[in-house]
Design a protein around this motif. Structure first.
Motif, PDB file in Angstrom:
ATOM      1  N   LEU A 168       0.862  -1.177   0.000  1.00 30.88           N
ATOM      2  CA  LEU A 168       0.000   0.000   0.000  1.00 30.88           C
ATOM      3  C   LEU A 168       0.900   1.228   0.000  1.00 30.88           C
ATOM      4  CD1 LEU A 168      -2.466  -0.978   2.900  1.00 30.88           C
ATOM      5  CD2 LEU A 168      -2.550  -1.700   0.500  1.00 30.88           C
ATOM      6  N   PHE A 169       0.632   2.144  -0.918  1.00 28.33           N
ATOM      7  CA  PHE A 169       1.404   3.389  -0.928  1.00 28.33           C
ATOM      8  C   PHE A 169       0.468   4.549  -0.634  1.00 28.33           C
ATOM      9  CE2 PHE A 169       3.111   7.217  -2.939  1.00 28.33           C
ATOM     10  CZ  PHE A 169       4.341   7.294  -2.283  1.00 28.33           C
ATOM     11  N   ILE A 170       0.843   5.333   0.390  1.00 26.00           N
ATOM     12  CA  ILE A 170       0.045   6.486   0.800  1.00 26.00           C
ATOM     13  C   ILE A 170       0.848   7.741   0.514  1.00 26.00           C
ATOM     14  CG2 ILE A 170      -1.262   7.534   2.685  1.00 26.00           C
ATOM     15  CD1 ILE A 170      -0.946   4.764   4.132  1.00 26.00           C
ATOM     16  N   ASP A 171       0.366   8.562  -0.395  1.00 17.94           N
ATOM     17  CA  ASP A 171       1.056   9.802  -0.745  1.00 17.94           C
ATOM     18  C   ASP A 171       0.980  10.792   0.414  1.00 17.94           C
ATOM     19  OD1 ASP A 171       1.169  12.656  -2.086  1.00 17.94           O
ATOM     20  OD2 ASP A 171       2.041  11.244  -3.514  1.00 17.94           O
ATOM     21  N   ASN A 172       2.044  11.568   0.571  1.00 16.92           N
ATOM     22  CA  ASN A 172       2.081  12.547   1.659  1.00 16.92           C
ATOM     23  C   ASN A 172       0.951  13.574   1.586  1.00 16.92           C
ATOM     24  OD1 ASN A 172       4.209  11.604   3.162  1.00 16.92           O
ATOM     25  ND2 ASN A 172       5.758  12.757   2.047  1.00 16.92           N
ATOM     26  N   SER A 173       0.452  13.803   0.374  1.00 14.84           N
ATOM     27  CA  SER A 173      -0.613  14.791   0.197  1.00 14.84           C
ATOM     28  C   SER A 173      -1.986  14.254   0.606  1.00 14.84           C
ATOM     29  CB  SER A 173      -0.671  15.243  -1.266  1.00 14.84           C
ATOM     30  OG  SER A 173      -0.965  14.144  -2.128  1.00 14.84           O
ATOM     31  N   ALA A 174      -2.061  12.949   0.890  1.00 14.85           N
ATOM     32  CA  ALA A 174      -3.354  12.333   1.209  1.00 14.85           C
ATOM     33  C   ALA A 174      -3.884  12.782   2.564  1.00 14.85           C
ATOM     34  CB  ALA A 174      -3.235  10.813   1.171  1.00 14.85           C
ATOM     35  N   ALA A 175      -2.977  13.008   3.496  1.00 15.81           N
ATOM     36  CA  ALA A 175      -3.366  13.433   4.849  1.00 15.81           C
ATOM     37  C   ALA A 175      -2.097  13.850   5.584  1.00 15.81           C
ATOM     38  CB  ALA A 175      -4.068  12.302   5.592  1.00 15.81           C
ATOM     39  N   SER A 176      -2.275  14.384   6.785  1.00 16.18           N
ATOM     40  CA  SER A 176      -1.094  14.783   7.559  1.00 16.18           C
ATOM     41  C   SER A 176      -0.312  13.535   7.973  1.00 16.18           C
ATOM     42  CB  SER A 176      -1.517  15.561   8.802  1.00 16.18           C
ATOM     43  OG  SER A 176      -2.187  14.708   9.715  1.00 16.18           O
ATOM     44  N   SER A 177       0.997  13.681   8.041  1.00 14.81           N
ATOM     45  CA  SER A 177       1.841  12.535   8.413  1.00 14.81           C
ATOM     46  C   SER A 177       1.507  12.039   9.809  1.00 14.81           C
ATOM     47  CB  SER A 177       3.320  12.931   8.330  1.00 14.81           C
ATOM     48  OG  SER A 177       3.591  14.042   9.184  1.00 14.81           O
ATOM     49  N   LEU A 178       1.105  12.950  10.696  1.00 18.60           N
ATOM     50  CA  LEU A 178       0.751  12.563  12.062  1.00 18.60           C
ATOM     51  C   LEU A 178      -0.469  11.655  12.070  1.00 18.60           C
ATOM     52  CD1 LEU A 178       1.176  12.806  15.102  1.00 18.60           C
ATOM     53  CD2 LEU A 178      -0.231  14.887  15.083  1.00 18.60           C
ATOM     54  N   LYS A 179      -1.478  12.028  11.269  1.00 19.56           N
ATOM     55  CA  LYS A 179      -2.700  11.223  11.207  1.00 19.56           C
ATOM     56  C   LYS A 179      -2.415   9.853  10.612  1.00 19.56           C
ATOM     57  CE  LYS A 179      -7.510  11.351   9.652  1.00 19.56           C
ATOM     58  NZ  LYS A 179      -8.562  12.139   8.966  1.00 19.56           N
ATOM     59  N   ILE A 180      -1.623   9.814   9.550  1.00 14.29           N
ATOM     60  CA  ILE A 180      -1.269   8.535   8.913  1.00 14.29           C
ATOM     61  C   ILE A 180      -0.519   7.644   9.896  1.00 14.29           C
ATOM     62  CG2 ILE A 180       0.114   7.466   7.093  1.00 14.29           C
ATOM     63  CD1 ILE A 180      -0.488   9.959   5.373  1.00 14.29           C
ATOM     64  N   ASP A 181       0.435   8.240  10.615  1.00 17.08           N
ATOM     65  CA  ASP A 181       1.230   7.464  11.583  1.00 17.08           C
ATOM     66  C   ASP A 181       0.356   6.917  12.705  1.00 17.08           C
ATOM     67  OD1 ASP A 181       3.547   7.855  10.173  1.00 17.08           O
ATOM     68  OD2 ASP A 181       4.254   9.544  11.387  1.00 17.08           O
ATOM     69  N   GLN A 182      -0.627   7.712  13.136  1.00 21.07           N
ATOM     70  CA  GLN A 182      -1.526   7.262  14.208  1.00 21.07           C
ATOM     71  C   GLN A 182      -2.363   6.061  13.768  1.00 21.07           C
ATOM     72  OE1 GLN A 182      -3.703  10.849  15.160  1.00 21.07           O
ATOM     73  NE2 GLN A 182      -2.303  11.411  16.837  1.00 21.07           N
TER      74      GLN A 182
END
Length: 298
Positions: free
Chosen positions: A149-163
Motif C-alpha cells: 500500500l502506498f500512501i502519498d504525503n498529500s493524502a493526509a497529515s503525516s501525524l494522522k497517517i502514523d496514528q
C-alpha cells in the motif's frame, strides 16, 4: 580453468582451421590474418575471434560449428555499416551523440576494469561464512506473496497517517481504517523471492506472520509492505556458491569504485553553471530508504 591467453590461442587455432578448410579460391582471396573482404573492407580473424569469445563458445566442437554463422553475421554487419556511411548517418546529430555516449561508456568501463585488476575473488571460507550468516537467503529462503500500500504525503497529515498505522495490527484492518478515514492509497501485488528484496528489509519480512506488515517512509509518502504468504524454497550450498562469489566480488568492486571516483572528484575542479549552480555532490546522491518501522506482531 582456461586463462585468457590460452583461450585466445584456442580461438585463433579454431578460426584458422575453419578458414583453411575453405576452397583454394577463397584462400587466395583471404590470406594470412583476413577472414573475408567485403567491398574492399577486411574482416580480420581477430574480429572473428572476438565475436567467438563474446558468444562464450570456447570448446573445439561448438566453436567450429559457430564460426561460419559468426562470420556471416560480421559480413552482414559490414554491409549495413557501409550503407550507413553512404547515407552519411554518422553525421546526424542524434547518431553522433549516441556514438559519443557509447564511446564514453566503453572508455569508462575499460578504465575501471583495469583499475580493479587487483581485486581477487572471495575465498572459499568467505563464501562459506556468507552462506552460514544469511540463512534467509539460502537455507531458509522464502518466496513471498506481498501486498503493498502506498500512501502519498498529500493524502493526509503525516501525524494522522502514523496514528492510524500505529494503532493497526494487520494489513486488512489497516486498509479498512484508511478507507474509513477517507485516506486514498494505491495497491500493488508482488511475488518476490528473498534475493529480490533489499538486504536490510529481508530479515524483517522473513519474521513477519502472514497478514502483518512493515512500514517505510520517504519524501514522497509511506509504503506499507505486508506478507500474504511465504513459501520456503531453500537453495543448496553448492548451487549458491557461484552467486555468493559474484555478489561478494561485486560488493568489493563497488566500494573500490566509490573510492576511486571520490579521489577523482577531490582532485578535480567542478563548476555548476546556470540553474545547476546550487547543486552539490550531496544533492546528487540518491535518496536512501528510511529504516523500516518495527514489525507488527499479533
Amino acid at each position: 580453468m582456461l586463462t585468457l591467453h590460452t583461450e585466445k590461442i584456442i580461438l585463433t587455432a579454431l578460426i584458422i582451421s575453419i578458414l583453411e578448410a575453405c576452397s583454394s579460391e577463397n584462400k587466395a582471396k583471404a590470406p594470412g590474418q583476413v577472414a573475408a573482404i567485403v567491398n574492399g573492407e577486411e574482416i580480420s580473424i581477430y574480429q572473428l575471434e572476438d565475436a567467438l569469445h563474446q558468444s562464450g563458445l570456447i570448446s573445439d566442437e561448438k566453436g567450429k560449428q559457430a564460426i561460419p554463422q559468426l562470420l556471416t553475421r560480421l559480413i552482414n554487419q559490414s554491409l549495413i555499416m557501409q550503407q550507413a556511411k553512404v547515407d552519411k548517418l554518422e553525421r546526424e546529430p542524434g547518431v553522433m551523440m549516441a556514438m559519443e555516449i557509447a564511446k564514453k561508456q566503453i572508455l569508462t568501463e575499460e578504465w575501471l576494469q583495469r583499475k580493479m585488476k587487483s581485486i581477487t575473488k572471495p575465498s572459499a571460507q568467505e563464501v562459506e561464512d556468507f552462506y552460514n550468516t544469511h540463512p534467509e537467503l539460502f537455507e531458509k529462503r522464502k518466496v513471498f506473496q506481498l501486498k503493498e500500500l502506498f500512501i502519498d504525503n498529500s493524502a493526509a497529515s503525516s501525524l494522522k497517517i502514523d496514528q492510524i498505522i500505529g494503532n493497526t495490527e494487520d494489513l486488512n484492518t489497516l486498509e479498512q481504517n484508511l478507507d474509513a478515514n477517507k485516506i486514498p492509497f494505491n495497491v500493488n501485488m508482488a511475488t518476490l523471492a528473498a534475493e529480490q528484496l533489499p538486504m536490510g528489509r529481508l530479515p524483517l519480512l522473513s519474521a513477519l506472520p502472514n497478514g502483518h506488515f512493515i512500514k517505510m517512509t520517504s519524501e514522497k509518502g509511506v509504503l506499507i509492505q505486508g506478507v500474504l504468504s511465504a513459501k520456503e524454497s531453500p537453495i543448496e550450498k553448492t548451487k549458491a556458491a557461484s552467486f555468493i562469489e559474484a555478489f561478494l566480488y561485486n560488493q568489493v568492486r563497488k566500494k573500490e569504485t566509490e573510492v576511486v571516483v571520490k579521489q577523482l572528484h577531490d582532485a578535480a575542479k567542478i563548476e555548476y553553471l546556470g540553474e545547476f549552480a546550487k547543486l552539490t555532490q550531496a544533492e546528487g546522491k540518491e535518496n536512501q530508504e528510511s529504516p523500516p518501522a518495527e514489525i507488527k506482531q499479533p
